[in-house]
Design a protein around this motif. Structure first.
Motif, PDB file in Angstrom:
ATOM      1  N   UNK A  79       0.832  -1.197   0.000  1.00 16.67           N
ATOM      2  CA  UNK A  79       0.000   0.000   0.000  1.00 16.67           C
ATOM      3  C   UNK A  79       0.866   1.245   0.000  1.00 16.67           C
ATOM      4  N   UNK A  80       0.228   2.383   0.077  1.00 18.57           N
ATOM      5  CA  UNK A  80       0.956   3.651   0.047  1.00 18.57           C
ATOM      6  C   UNK A  80       1.636   3.910   1.389  1.00 18.57           C
ATOM      7  N   UNK A  81       2.944   4.143   1.390  1.00 21.04           N
ATOM      8  CA  UNK A  81       3.665   4.367   2.649  1.00 21.04           C
ATOM      9  C   UNK A  81       3.257   5.666   3.342  1.00 21.04           C
ATOM     10  N   UNK A  82       3.288   5.612   4.665  1.00 21.62           N
ATOM     11  CA  UNK A  82       3.019   6.773   5.507  1.00 21.62           C
ATOM     12  C   UNK A  82       4.300   7.446   5.983  1.00 21.62           C
ATOM     13  N   UNK A  83       5.367   6.655   6.093  1.00 18.72           N
ATOM     14  CA  UNK A  83       6.617   7.115   6.704  1.00 18.72           C
ATOM     15  C   UNK A  83       7.768   6.765   5.770  1.00 18.72           C
ATOM     16  N   UNK A  84       8.626   7.733   5.521  1.00 26.44           N
ATOM     17  CA  UNK A  84       9.830   7.504   4.714  1.00 26.44           C
ATOM     18  C   UNK A  84      11.043   7.905   5.531  1.00 26.44           C
ATOM     19  N   UNK A 114      19.092  10.227  -3.854  1.00 31.62           N
ATOM     20  CA  UNK A 114      18.254   9.135  -3.351  1.00 31.62           C
ATOM     21  C   UNK A 114      17.111   9.638  -2.497  1.00 31.62           C
ATOM     22  N   UNK A 115      17.401  10.566  -1.609  1.00 31.10           N
ATOM     23  CA  UNK A 115      16.352  11.133  -0.747  1.00 31.10           C
ATOM     24  C   UNK A 115      15.326  11.895  -1.579  1.00 31.10           C
ATOM     25  N   UNK A 119      11.394  10.708  -1.950  1.00 30.02           N
ATOM     26  CA  UNK A 119      10.358  11.642  -1.528  1.00 30.02           C
ATOM     27  C   UNK A 119       9.411  11.959  -2.680  1.00 30.02           C
ATOM     28  N   UNK A 120       9.959  12.182  -3.847  1.00 30.99           N
ATOM     29  CA  UNK A 120       9.121  12.526  -4.997  1.00 30.99           C
ATOM     30  C   UNK A 120       8.127  11.417  -5.317  1.00 30.99           C
TER      31      UNK A 120
END
Length: 247
Positions: A79-84, A114-115, A119-120
């Motif tokens: 599913x779509x992540x909440x935390x990166x 990478x970050x 994030x994008x």
């Protein structure tokens, strides 16, 4: 312990010492994990050692198509992540005259690109849900220019701080926070294998608490920033250096 039950967290550089501590902490807090690293064998070993299942994803975070494919797999399977947690990073101790352009680009590619790429990929879903956490692993080198670290590394971490501020400013109205952690001399292979005994002894004399940071102490800050307790904190770089730099 924060209650993050059901949240999906992505940790890059997960197979390293700090990544492993972070994965253990977030899983203990109830997160479902997608763990990214370029080292497939180490990643599989980490996933086998964790008490609950996690999704191992082998990926070079500096490779744009690879990041896109990795994030699509995570969305499809979890599913779509909440935390990166952007923790992937490489160290260079070379100062400016010893740093070639290829090394410069490699260090910036992993530590900064990478970050940005991660994030994008993951920000749109966070914005849509009006909840998200981005946590970037910086370094004391961003403020000092690198006591022992090299030019490319220090520059990459300084730029990562600026990326953190930019994300925080843009995403705050959408319920998404972006913060950084600036550790110094965590007990990892970077410390134990890439510094000499003389360098380590000198550092210990300069660190007021008289010891190096443990990986679990870094993970404690991650879990706080990921938790609902930190919802009003964004655009912050939290130093964790035992008093080596006070500002």
């Amino acid at each position: 312990m924060a209650d993050l039950t059901g949240r999906i967290a992505v940790v890059t550089g997960a197979a390293g010492t700090m990544g492993r501590a972070t994965a253990e902490a977030l899983q203990a807090d109830g997160c479902r994990l997608a763990l990214i690293d370029i080292d497939a064998r180490a990643l599989d070993a980490l996933c086998a050692a964790l008490p609950d299942p996690s999704l191992p994803v082998v990926c070079d975070v500096s490779d744009e198509p690879a990041v896109a494919a990795a994030c699509e797999r995570i969305r499809r399977e979890l599913g779509d992540p909440d935390i990166l947690v952007n923790n992937a990073g490489i160290l260079s101790n070379h100062k400016v005259l010893q740093t070639g352009l290829a090394e410069w680009r490699q260090v910036l590619g992993v530590n900064l690109d990478g970050a940005f790429l991660m994030a994008r990929e993951l920000v749109p879903a966070m914005k849509a849900r009006h909840w998200g956490r981005i946590i970037n692993t910086g370094s004391l080198a961003a403020k000092t220019g690198g006591l022992t670290a090299g030019t490319a590394y220090a520059a990459s971490k300084g730029a990562l701080n600026s990326l953190t501020f930019s994300l925080a400013r843009e995403l705050a109205p959408h319920g998404v926070t972006a913060n950084g952690i600036s550790p110094a001399y965590v007990r990892t292979p970077m410390l134990t294998e890439q510094l000499t005994d003389v360098q380590r002894d000198a550092l210990l004399r300069d660190i007021p608490v008289g010891r190096f940071c443990e990986p679990e102490e870094f993970a404690h800050v991650v879990r706080f920033l990921a938790s609902p307790l930190a919802g009003f904190i964004t655009g912050e770089i939290i130093d964790i250096n035992g008093g080596l730099l006070m500002d």
